[in-house]
Design an enzyme around this catalytic site. Structure first.
Site, PDB file in Angstrom:
ATOM      1  N   LYS A 128       0.877  -1.175   0.002  1.00  0.00           N
ATOM      2  CA  LYS A 128       0.011   0.117   0.007  1.00  0.00           C
ATOM      3  C   LYS A 128       0.856   1.226   0.085  1.00  0.00           C
ATOM      4  CE  LYS A 128      -3.615   1.984   3.024  1.00  0.00           C
ATOM      5  NZ  LYS A 128      -4.391   1.429   4.340  1.00  0.00           N
ATOM      6  N   SER A 203      -8.965   1.730   2.606  1.00  0.00           N
ATOM      7  CA  SER A 203      -8.218   2.547   1.865  1.00  0.00           C
ATOM      8  C   SER A 203      -7.116   1.567   0.979  1.00  0.00           C
ATOM      9  CB  SER A 203      -7.318   3.212   2.702  1.00  0.00           C
ATOM     10  OG  SER A 203      -6.684   2.689   3.892  1.00  0.00           O
ATOM     11  N   SER A 227      -9.943  -0.932   6.395  1.00  0.00           N
ATOM     12  CA  SER A 227      -9.024  -0.639   5.431  1.00  0.00           C
ATOM     13  C   SER A 227      -8.438  -2.025   4.805  1.00  0.00           C
ATOM     14  CB  SER A 227      -8.198   0.519   5.644  1.00  0.00           C
ATOM     15  OG  SER A 227      -8.847   1.654   5.662  1.00  0.00           O
TER      16      SER A 227
END
Length: 522
Positions: A128, A203, A227
Site C-alpha cells: 500500500k 483504503s 481498510s
C-alpha cells in the site's frame, strides 16, 4: 415518540435518501467511460500460493527472476484498466531476484536454514502506497505530498525484505487512507477487476485489486476502520486484521497517535488463506514469541456463533440478500462438516457500531486531527466544501466530509460519553461470549461491491468492519464465491484478543473445503 420508534423513522428516511442518491449517481455514471474486465491469468506461476513458490525457489526448482518477471508481465497486462499499482520498481526487483538466485546457486545454506532465515526468499509482493518503501512515493493520495519519496522502509516492509521477499510496486489508496473507495487527486481511481464499473474498497483498495487479478500474491495493508477487510471483501481475497500490537505500524503515513494507535492495525492481504499465517509471522517478527500463531487448532472443538446483520444500525444499509444466503450456507456447511452447532446471536450494541467508532476516534485530543493532516495551513471544512462545489478544492469530497464529521463529533460530548460506555460493555460482552475457543461469523459489509461514487450515499456502511478496530479483536475476511452478477461475496471471522490462530485456521480449512479466491472472468 419513544427512542426506538424515532430510530426506525430516521432509518427509513435515511434509506429513502440513500436510494434516491444512488439512483442519481447511476444516472450520471451512464456518461462515464466503460472498461472491459481484464483477461483471466493463465500462467500457472500466478496461480500458486506464496509459500509454495518460496519452497520451489529454495529447492532450486524455480528461479526468482522468472517468477518476478511473470508478475511484472501480469501487472503490465492489467494495470492500464485497473490503475492499482501506482508506481513500480520493476528494474530493481529483477536485479534483486537475480541476486537471490545467485545466493541460492552458491549453496552456502542448507534447506532448513534457508526456510528459517528466508521464508519468502525470491517471492514478489506489493505494498500500500501509504507505507514507506525506500525510493518509492509515499503521498497517501494527498496532493501536497505528491513529490515526497520515502528514504526508508516501513518496519513491516523491512521485515518482509529481510525474509527474502521482493517489493515490485506500491498500490493506490484513498486520500489519507480514510475512505472506502480508493480514489484520490494524485493517482485517480482504482477499478474492480471483476467489474471495472465497481469499487475496490479502501483504503488498501489498490492492494486488494492487484492481488485479486493475480498481479501479486501477497501484500501489505493497514486497517483503522476496515481498510484491509473491505478491499479484501470487494476483491474476493483474504485479509487479516491482527490483534492490536502484534504487527508494528511505524513507517506509514498517516500513523495513529494516542488511543487511535490501538485501533490502527497493519496486516497481510493474500490471495490464498494458506499464506496468511506465514506472512503474519514475518510481519510480527519477535512479537510471535509466546503467542499462539503456531498452535494447532481443533476446529471441531471450537464454539461457533453467527450474526447476519448489525441489528438495526441507524444510518447503515440493510445486508444484501445474497450475502445473507451465503452466510447461512456457510453455517450449514460448518454444522455438517465439523459437526459443530452454530449459535445464532443478537448482540444488541452492535447496532451502534458507527456511533461507537466515531466517538472513540474523536475521544483523544492529542496529536493531529484529520483536518490538520489534510493541510499544513488551517483547513476550514465548510469553506473547503464550497471550493469543491466549484472545482477549486485540492481534496476529494469524502476527505472534506470526514473533516466535517470530525468537527461535529467533538461537539456531541455527552453522546460520545454514552457511546464510549457502550464500547466498553460491547467489548466485555463479546469477549465473554467468545472466550478463547469461540468464533463469530459476521458480514464484512452490508453491500456487495457498489458502483463508483455510490459509497457517498451510504457513507457509514464501514461500521461492519470499523467496530472491531475499536474493540481490538482479530478478524479474518474470507471470500465465499461470486454473486449472480459475478462480484465477490465474503464474511468476517472474529475471535477474542490474541486468538488470531483460530480465525486463520478456520479460513484455511474453508479455503480447502469450499474454495477461496475465484479469478475474475472476462
Amino acid at each position: 415518540l419513544n427512542m426506538g420508534l424515532l430510530r426506525q423513522i430516521l432509518h427509513l428516511l435515511f434509506c429513502a435518501v440513500s436510494r434516491l442518491s444512488i439512483l442519481l449517481i447511476r444516472c450520471f455514471s451512464v456518461f462515464s467511460r466503460k472498461y472491459a474486465v481484464p483477461v483471466p491469468p493463465l500462467d500457472p506461476l500466478l496461480l500458486t500460493p506464496a509459500y509454495v513458490l518460496a519452497e520451489r525457489i529454495r529447492n532450486r526448482e524455480l528461479r526468482s527472476v522468472v517468477l518476478v518477471q511473470a508478475f511484472i508481465a501480469r501487472i503490465r497486462q492489467v494495470n492500464s484498466v485497473l490503475n492499482a499499482v501506482v508506481c513500480d520498481r520493476f528494474d530493481d526487483a529483477i536485479r534483486e531476484a537475480q541476486s537471490a538466485d545467485e545466493f541460492l546457486s552458491s549453496g552456502t545454506e542448507d534447506k532448513e536454514t534457508l526456510r528459517e532465515r528466508f521464508p519468502l526468499l525470491g517471492v514478489p509482493f506489493t505494498v500500500k502506497e501509504a507505507f514507506g518503501v525506500q525510493g518509492m512515493p509515499q503521498s497517501s493520495g494527498l496532493l501536497s505530498r505528491k513529490l515526497i519519496v520515502s528514504e526508508t522502509d516501513a518496519v513491516v516492509v523491512s521485515r518482509m525484505k529481510k525474509a527474502g521477499a521482493i517489493p515490485i510496486g506500491v498500490t493506490n489508496c484513498s486520500e489519507l487512507c480514510m475512505w472506502y473507495e480508493s480514489s484520490n487527486k494524485v493517482y485517480g481511481k482504482t477499478r474492480n477487476p471483476y467489474n471495472p464499473q465497481h469499487i475496490v474498497g479502501g483504503s488498501s483498495g489498490g492492494e486488494g485489486c492487484i492481488l485479486a487479478t493475480a498481479g501479486s500474491v501477497i501484500g501489505v495493508g493497514s486497517d483503522i476502520g476496515g481498510s484491509i477487510r473491505m478491499p479484501a471483501f470487494f476483491n474476493g481475497i483474504y485479509g487479516h486484521k491482527p490483534t492490536p500490537g502484534l504487527v508494528p505500524n511505524e513507517g506509514q503515513f498517516p500513523n495513529a497517535h494516542g488511543c487511535r494507535s490501538e485501533f490502527l492495525c497493519t496486516g497481510p492481504m493474500c490471495r490464498y488463506a494458506s499464506d496468511l499465517p506465514l506472512v503474519l509471522k514475518v510481519m510480527a517478527g519477535e512479537k510471535t514469541v509466546g503467542r499462539s500463531l503456531d498452535q494447532e487448532v481443533s476446529l471441531q472443538s471450537l464454539r461457533y456463533f453467527s450474526m447476519e446483520n448489525d441489528g438495526g444500525g441507524l444510518f447503515v444499509s440493510a445486508v444484501d440478500d445474497e450475502l445473507v444466503q451465503a452466510q447461512r450456507q456457510l453455517v450449514g456447511y460448518i454444522e455438517k462438516d465439523l459437526k459443530a452447532h452454530v449459535q445464532t446471536v443478537n448482540i444488541h450494541n452492535l447496532r451502534y457500531s458507527f456511533e461507537i467508532w466515531s466517538a472513540m476516534m474523536s475521544s483523544d485530543d492529542k496529536g493531529e486531527t484529520f483536518a490538520d493532516l489534510l493541510s499544513s495551513d488551517k483547513l476550514w471544512p465548510c469553506w473547503e466544501l464550497l471550493k469543491w462545489t466549484f472545482g477549486f478544492s485540492k481534496h476529494t469530497l469524502p476527505a472534506i466530509g470526514l473533516a466535517l464529521t470530525e468537527k461535529l463529533a467533538k461537539i456531541n460530548t455527552e453522546g460520545n460519553k454514552r457511546m464510549m460506555q457502550k464500547a466498553k460493555l460491547l467489548k466485555e460482552e463479546i469477549s465473554s461470549l467468545l472466550g478463547d475457543d469461540g468464533i463469530l461469523i459476521y458480514p464484512s459489509h452490508p453491500k456487495i461491491a457498489p458502483r463508483h461514487h455510490e459509497p457517498l450515499a451510504m457513507a457509514f456502511n464501514f461500521a461492519y468492519t470499523g467496530i472491531f478496530n475499536i474493540l481490538g479483536f482479530p478478524v479474518t475476511q474470507c471470500p465465499l464465491g461470486l454473486s449472480t452478477t459475478g462480484l465477490p461475496l465474503g464474511f468476517q471471522l472474529i475471535a477474542s484478543h490474541n486468538n488470531d490462530h483460530l480465525t486463520l485456521a478456520l479460513a484455511q480449512h474453508l479455503e480447502k473445503a469450499l474454495g477461496g479466491w475465484k479469478p475474475p472472468q472476462a
